[in-house]
Write a protein that holds these residues in place. Structure first.
Motif, short mmCIF file in Angstrom:
data_model
loop_
_atom_site.label_atom_id
_atom_site.label_comp_id
_atom_site.label_asym_id
_atom_site.label_seq_id
_atom_site.Cartn_x
_atom_site.Cartn_y
_atom_site.Cartn_z
N ARG A 30 87.80 -11.34 32.89
CA ARG A 30 86.54 -12.08 33.05
C ARG A 30 85.54 -11.30 33.90
O ARG A 30 84.37 -11.16 33.53
CB ARG A 30 86.82 -13.45 33.67
CG ARG A 30 85.57 -14.29 33.88
CD ARG A 30 85.86 -15.65 34.50
NE ARG A 30 86.63 -15.61 35.73
CZ ARG A 30 86.14 -15.28 36.94
NH1 ARG A 30 84.87 -14.96 37.06
NH2 ARG A 30 86.91 -15.29 38.00
N LEU A 31 86.02 -10.76 35.02
CA LEU A 31 85.13 -9.98 35.89
C LEU A 31 84.63 -8.73 35.17
O LEU A 31 83.46 -8.35 35.30
CB LEU A 31 85.86 -9.58 37.18
CG LEU A 31 86.11 -10.72 38.16
CD1 LEU A 31 87.05 -10.27 39.26
CD2 LEU A 31 84.79 -11.22 38.74
N PHE A 32 85.50 -8.08 34.41
CA PHE A 32 85.10 -6.90 33.66
C PHE A 32 83.97 -7.23 32.68
O PHE A 32 82.97 -6.52 32.59
CB PHE A 32 86.31 -6.31 32.92
CG PHE A 32 85.99 -5.09 32.11
CD1 PHE A 32 85.82 -3.86 32.72
CD2 PHE A 32 85.84 -5.19 30.74
CE1 PHE A 32 85.52 -2.73 31.97
CE2 PHE A 32 85.53 -4.06 29.99
CZ PHE A 32 85.38 -2.84 30.61
N GLU A 33 84.12 -8.33 31.95
CA GLU A 33 83.09 -8.73 31.00
C GLU A 33 81.78 -9.09 31.70
O GLU A 33 80.71 -8.73 31.23
CB GLU A 33 83.59 -9.92 30.14
CG GLU A 33 84.67 -9.55 29.16
CD GLU A 33 84.27 -8.46 28.17
OE1 GLU A 33 83.11 -8.47 27.69
OE2 GLU A 33 85.11 -7.59 27.89
N GLN A 34 81.86 -9.76 32.83
CA GLN A 34 80.66 -10.17 33.56
C GLN A 34 79.94 -9.00 34.23
O GLN A 34 78.72 -8.95 34.26
CB GLN A 34 81.01 -11.19 34.64
CG GLN A 34 81.35 -12.55 34.13
CD GLN A 34 81.77 -13.48 35.27
OE1 GLN A 34 82.06 -13.05 36.38
NE2 GLN A 34 81.79 -14.77 34.98
N LEU A 35 80.71 -8.07 34.81
CA LEU A 35 80.11 -7.05 35.66
C LEU A 35 79.93 -5.68 35.02
O LEU A 35 79.16 -4.88 35.52
CB LEU A 35 80.97 -6.90 36.94
CG LEU A 35 81.12 -8.19 37.76
CD1 LEU A 35 82.15 -7.99 38.86
CD2 LEU A 35 79.78 -8.62 38.33
N VAL A 36 80.63 -5.44 33.92
CA VAL A 36 80.56 -4.11 33.30
C VAL A 36 79.97 -4.18 31.89
O VAL A 36 79.07 -3.43 31.55
CB VAL A 36 81.95 -3.44 33.26
CG1 VAL A 36 81.90 -2.09 32.56
CG2 VAL A 36 82.51 -3.30 34.67
N ARG A 37 80.49 -5.02 31.07
CA ARG A 37 80.02 -5.10 29.67
C ARG A 37 78.67 -5.72 29.66
O ARG A 37 77.77 -5.62 29.11
CB ARG A 37 80.97 -5.91 28.81
CG ARG A 37 82.31 -5.27 28.63
CD ARG A 37 82.26 -4.26 27.57
NE ARG A 37 83.64 -3.79 27.36
CZ ARG A 37 83.95 -2.91 26.49
NH1 ARG A 37 83.04 -2.38 25.73
NH2 ARG A 37 85.18 -2.50 26.34
#
Length: 128
Positions: A121-128
């Motif tokens: 979830r954090l990856f999708e919110q902060l990187v993608r």
């Protein structure tokens, strides 16, 4: 009711020109002490990085550095001397302040049920 676990995370950033302090988020590292969890996810968006860093940015070297970062998260011998530290020590080493092309944000805490799902979830919110 399922128990929530304390976790800590930091954002992985590429800083092509350290003196300008401009960066591009490329990943997330997440540590959950109660579950012994330490993992990272990253993705290099070449177009975004080239727009920020120009042609001088060596993407192959950056990929190698991120690979080393991931091996340290995984631990064991293939993570080198740092990869053999305990989980907490590896996380602290990875998130230590440094002035290089690959840096981490400040460490942020939270509570989660599933650290792997939280990392996604954090990856999708902060990187993608």
């Amino acid at each position: 009711m399922p128990e929530k676990h304390l976790f800590e995370y930091a954002v992985l950033r590429v800083v092509p020109r350290v003196e300008r302090e401009e960066f591009c988020n490329v990943g997330v590292v997440l540590y959950c002490r109660p579950l012994g969890f330490l993992q990272c996810r990253f993705h290099l968006d070449e177009a975004r990085l080239r727009a920020l860093g120009g042609l001088a940015l060596d993407l192959d070297e950056l990929q190698a550095r991120l690979g080393a970062f991931q091996r340290i998260c995984e631990g064991r011998r293939h993570g080198g001397p740092i990869g053999q530290f305990g989980v907490a020590e590896r996380f602290r080493w990875l998130t230590a302040t440094r002035s290089t092309v690959l840096q981490t944000s400040a460490v942020h805490p939270g509570l989660c049920l599933d650290p792997a799902a939280t990392l996604d979830r954090l990856f999708e919110q902060l990187v993608r």
